[in-house]
Design a protein around this motif. Structure first.
Motif, PDB file in Angstrom:
ATOM      1  N   ARG A  92       0.831  -1.203   0.000  1.00  8.07           N
ATOM      2  CA  ARG A  92       0.000   0.000   0.000  1.00  8.07           C
ATOM      3  C   ARG A  92       0.866   1.254   0.000  1.00  8.07           C
ATOM      4  NH1 ARG A  92      -3.205  -1.079   3.924  1.00  8.07           N
ATOM      5  NH2 ARG A  92      -4.926  -1.861   2.674  1.00  8.07           N
ATOM      6  N   ALA A  93       1.992   1.204   0.727  1.00 10.96           N
ATOM      7  CA  ALA A  93       2.903   2.351   0.732  1.00 10.96           C
ATOM      8  C   ALA A  93       3.469   2.584  -0.667  1.00 10.96           C
ATOM      9  CB  ALA A  93       4.033   2.104   1.736  1.00 10.96           C
ATOM     10  N   LEU A  94       3.765   1.497  -1.385  1.00 11.58           N
ATOM     11  CA  LEU A  94       4.263   1.642  -2.760  1.00 11.58           C
ATOM     12  C   LEU A  94       3.218   2.294  -3.654  1.00 11.58           C
ATOM     13  CD1 LEU A  94       6.100  -1.765  -3.325  1.00 11.58           C
ATOM     14  CD2 LEU A  94       7.131   0.494  -3.111  1.00 11.58           C
ATOM     15  N   VAL A  95       1.952   1.991  -3.383  1.00 15.33           N
ATOM     16  CA  VAL A  95       0.877   2.601  -4.166  1.00 15.33           C
ATOM     17  C   VAL A  95       0.822   4.105  -3.920  1.00 15.33           C
ATOM     18  CG1 VAL A  95      -1.633   2.714  -4.453  1.00 15.33           C
ATOM     19  CG2 VAL A  95      -0.495   0.494  -4.277  1.00 15.33           C
ATOM     20  N   ILE A  96       1.075   4.487  -2.670  1.00 15.91           N
ATOM     21  CA  ILE A  96       0.943   5.898  -2.302  1.00 15.91           C
ATOM     22  C   ILE A  96       2.160   6.724  -2.732  1.00 15.91           C
ATOM     23  CG2 ILE A  96       0.695   7.457  -0.317  1.00 15.91           C
ATOM     24  CD1 ILE A  96      -0.854   5.255   1.081  1.00 15.91           C
ATOM     25  N   VAL A  97       3.319   6.085  -2.825  1.00 24.30           N
ATOM     26  CA  VAL A  97       4.558   6.835  -3.102  1.00 24.30           C
ATOM     27  C   VAL A  97       4.460   7.763  -4.307  1.00 24.30           C
ATOM     28  CG1 VAL A  97       6.938   6.539  -3.915  1.00 24.30           C
ATOM     29  CG2 VAL A  97       6.162   5.336  -1.883  1.00 24.30           C
ATOM     30  N   PRO A  98       3.920   7.315  -5.461  1.00 22.87           N
ATOM     31  CA  PRO A  98       3.855   8.249  -6.601  1.00 22.87           C
ATOM     32  C   PRO A  98       3.032   9.510  -6.326  1.00 22.87           C
ATOM     33  CG  PRO A  98       3.544   5.999  -7.354  1.00 22.87           C
ATOM     34  CD  PRO A  98       3.508   5.956  -5.850  1.00 22.87           C
ATOM     35  N   LEU A  99       2.138   9.439  -5.313  1.00 24.10           N
ATOM     36  CA  LEU A  99       1.348  10.627  -4.979  1.00 24.10           C
ATOM     37  C   LEU A  99       2.211  11.733  -4.380  1.00 24.10           C
ATOM     38  CD1 LEU A  99      -1.861   9.071  -3.357  1.00 24.10           C
ATOM     39  CD2 LEU A  99      -1.678  10.140  -5.602  1.00 24.10           C
ATOM     40  N   VAL A 100       3.236  11.330  -3.631  1.00 22.54           N
ATOM     41  CA  VAL A 100       4.053  12.320  -2.928  1.00 22.54           C
ATOM     42  C   VAL A 100       5.414  12.513  -3.584  1.00 22.54           C
ATOM     43  CG1 VAL A 100       2.898  11.889  -0.740  1.00 22.54           C
ATOM     44  CG2 VAL A 100       4.902  10.543  -1.325  1.00 22.54           C
ATOM     45  N   LEU A 101       5.724  11.673  -4.557  1.00 23.60           N
ATOM     46  CA  LEU A 101       7.016  11.769  -5.226  1.00 23.60           C
ATOM     47  C   LEU A 101       7.036  12.964  -6.177  1.00 23.60           C
ATOM     48  CD1 LEU A 101       9.500   9.811  -5.128  1.00 23.60           C
ATOM     49  CD2 LEU A 101       8.674   8.876  -7.301  1.00 23.60           C
ATOM     50  N   PRO A 102       8.094  13.789  -6.153  1.00 21.84           N
ATOM     51  CA  PRO A 102       8.172  14.864  -7.159  1.00 21.84           C
ATOM     52  C   PRO A 102       8.113  14.261  -8.558  1.00 21.84           C
ATOM     53  CG  PRO A 102       9.818  15.186  -5.447  1.00 21.84           C
ATOM     54  CD  PRO A 102       9.212  13.837  -5.193  1.00 21.84           C
ATOM     55  N   PRO A 103       7.300  14.829  -9.450  1.00 25.94           N
ATOM     56  CA  PRO A 103       7.136  14.228 -10.780  1.00 25.94           C
ATOM     57  C   PRO A 103       8.440  14.003 -11.530  1.00 25.94           C
ATOM     58  CG  PRO A 103       5.470  15.910 -10.414  1.00 25.94           C
ATOM     59  CD  PRO A 103       6.422  15.996  -9.259  1.00 25.94           C
ATOM     60  N   VAL A 104       9.385  14.939 -11.401  1.00 26.21           N
ATOM     61  CA  VAL A 104      10.657  14.756 -12.105  1.00 26.21           C
ATOM     62  C   VAL A 104      11.387  13.532 -11.564  1.00 26.21           C
ATOM     63  CG1 VAL A 104      12.901  15.786 -12.559  1.00 26.21           C
ATOM     64  CG2 VAL A 104      10.853  17.210 -12.653  1.00 26.21           C
ATOM     65  N   VAL A 105      11.310  13.332 -10.249  1.00 26.98           N
ATOM     66  CA  VAL A 105      11.936  12.154  -9.660  1.00 26.98           C
ATOM     67  C   VAL A 105      11.269  10.886 -10.199  1.00 26.98           C
ATOM     68  CG1 VAL A 105      12.423  10.955  -7.489  1.00 26.98           C
ATOM     69  CG2 VAL A 105      12.561  13.450  -7.600  1.00 26.98           C
ATOM     70  N   GLY A 106       9.952  10.950 -10.360  1.00 30.36           N
ATOM     71  CA  GLY A 106       9.249   9.819 -10.956  1.00 30.36           C
ATOM     72  C   GLY A 106       9.772   9.520 -12.359  1.00 30.36           C
ATOM     73  N   GLY A 107      10.036  10.576 -13.135  1.00 25.80           N
ATOM     74  CA  GLY A 107      10.571  10.377 -14.481  1.00 25.80           C
ATOM     75  C   GLY A 107      11.962   9.764 -14.459  1.00 25.80           C
ATOM     76  N   VAL A 108      12.794  10.221 -13.524  1.00 31.39           N
ATOM     77  CA  VAL A 108      14.146   9.648 -13.398  1.00 31.39           C
ATOM     78  C   VAL A 108      14.052   8.178 -12.981  1.00 31.39           C
ATOM     79  CG1 VAL A 108      16.320   9.776 -12.117  1.00 31.39           C
ATOM     80  CG2 VAL A 108      15.201  11.879 -12.885  1.00 31.39           C
ATOM     81  N   ALA A 109      13.107   7.880 -12.075  1.00 32.95           N
ATOM     82  CA  ALA A 109      12.920   6.489 -11.638  1.00 32.95           C
ATOM     83  C   ALA A 109      12.476   5.613 -12.809  1.00 32.95           C
ATOM     84  CB  ALA A 109      11.896   6.446 -10.510  1.00 32.95           C
ATOM     85  N   LEU A 110      11.600   6.140 -13.643  1.00 29.68           N
ATOM     86  CA  LEU A 110      11.162   5.373 -14.815  1.00 29.68           C
ATOM     87  C   LEU A 110      12.320   5.149 -15.789  1.00 29.68           C
ATOM     88  CD1 LEU A 110       7.678   7.033 -15.475  1.00 29.68           C
ATOM     89  CD2 LEU A 110       8.100   4.708 -14.690  1.00 29.68           C
ATOM     90  N   LEU A 111      13.167   6.170 -15.948  1.00 24.24           N
ATOM     91  CA  LEU A 111      14.348   5.992 -16.798  1.00 24.24           C
ATOM     92  C   LEU A 111      15.272   4.922 -16.234  1.00 24.24           C
ATOM     93  CD1 LEU A 111      15.428   9.595 -17.891  1.00 24.24           C
ATOM     94  CD2 LEU A 111      14.861   7.679 -19.387  1.00 24.24           C
ATOM     95  N   SER A 112      15.406   4.903 -14.903  1.00 23.09           N
ATOM     96  CA  SER A 112      16.277   3.911 -14.267  1.00 23.09           C
ATOM     97  C   SER A 112      15.735   2.499 -14.459  1.00 23.09           C
ATOM     98  CB  SER A 112      16.405   4.214 -12.763  1.00 23.09           C
ATOM     99  OG  SER A 112      16.931   5.511 -12.562  1.00 23.09           O
ATOM    100  N   ALA A 113      14.421   2.385 -14.543  1.00 25.29           N
ATOM    101  CA  ALA A 113      13.811   1.057 -14.698  1.00 25.29           C
ATOM    102  C   ALA A 113      13.689   0.643 -16.158  1.00 25.29           C
ATOM    103  CB  ALA A 113      12.432   1.042 -14.034  1.00 25.29           C
TER     104      ALA A 113
END
Length: 273
Positions: A92-113
């Motif tokens: 559930r915490a993993l589900v919530i993380v994208p809500l609070v994650l800065p969008p740019v960080v989300g993009g970097v995480a997607l690039l890393s994956a």
């Protein structure tokens, strides 16, 4: 103004004052946006090929993302609501993380994956030559990443709000858990499901940070409406205003659609989770 009723007395000015400031703070930018929009040539700018291209891409990718989200999100929401398993809090915490994650960080995480040298994207590229970043598929992935939490929390909340006794009764009548899910749980969670679809789609439609980081900003391929607004701000502010008004109208329309029980149920469900 007397709060909830005469018995409670008048609402204190020390609360009403800051409340009014907050309301003005929220409304003023929207009023300013409408005031500065060039309404005289609104339609001509709206039919500009570049605007239509960005609008088309935003609609296609956001709808594709919400379709993807619904395919994986319903099972995840049901699992969180109906199955007890070790690590459920972590999921559930993993589900919530994208809500609070800065969008740019989300993009970097997607690039890393999923990047060409990413955890999954690297082996995929080496094996098939397929590269996900900076493509239209990357836009869909980025949209799905930010929309999934809204959808899952809404559906999970609706499933939790539905009386679990219905599942028990169905089981005593011989129904399997799959049948109970299809015939009982899913229909009861219908309003929450619809609210999750609309909220997730709205989030995907307005996504910018993760998208521009993971998918780039190529006209016709990855330039969505928010990216087009960002580009227009550098050279043509009137075009940026027109694009912004379009997205604002869509957002207000969604709010009007959810204004009654769908929105309330989604919020209550999110609180329960």
């Amino acid at each position: 103004m007397s709060g909830r009723g005469p018995a409670l007395g008048r609402a204190p000015a020390r609360l009403l004052g800051p409340a009014a400031v907050a309301a003005v703070f929220l409304g003023l930018p929207l009023v300013a946006l409408l005031a500065r929009t060039p309404w005289t040539d609104f339609l001509s700018r709206l039919t500009d090929p570049a605007v239509l291209d960005a609008l088309r891409l935003s609609l296609v990718t956001s709808l594709a993302a919400i379709a993807l989200v619904s395919v994986v999100g319903v099972p995840l929401a049901w699992t969180l609501a109906r199955v007890d398993f070790p690590g459920r809090s972590l999921v559930r915490a993993l589900v919530i993380v994208p809500l609070v994650l800065p969008p740019v960080v989300g993009g970097v995480a997607l690039l890393s994956a999923f990047g060409r040298r990413g955890l999954v994207g690297g082996p995929l590229y080496d094996a098939t030559g397929i590269s996900i970043p900076f493509t239209t598929v990357a836009v869909v992935v980025a949209h799905a990443f930010v929309a999934l939490p809204f959808f899952v929390l809404s559906v999970e909340g609706a499933l939790r709000a539905a009386d679990r006794e219905y599942d028990v009764v169905a089981a005593t009548l011989g129904a399997s858990r799959w049948t109970t899910f299809r015939r009982v749980g899913l229909p009861l969670a219908g309003p929450g499901l619809l609210a999750g679809l609309v909220l997730g789609w709205a989030r995907a439609l307005g996504e910018f940070g993760a998208t521009i980081t993971f998918a780039g900003n190529y006209p016709g391929t990855t330039r969505t409406m928010p990216s087009a607004i960002y580009v227009a701000l550098q050279s043509d502010q009137d075009a940026a205003l027109v694009l912004s008004v379009i997205l604002m109208v869509v957002s207000v329309a969604i709010l009007a659609l959810l204004r009654e029980r769908w929105f309330d149920q989604a919020v209550q469900g999110a609180v329960r989770t």
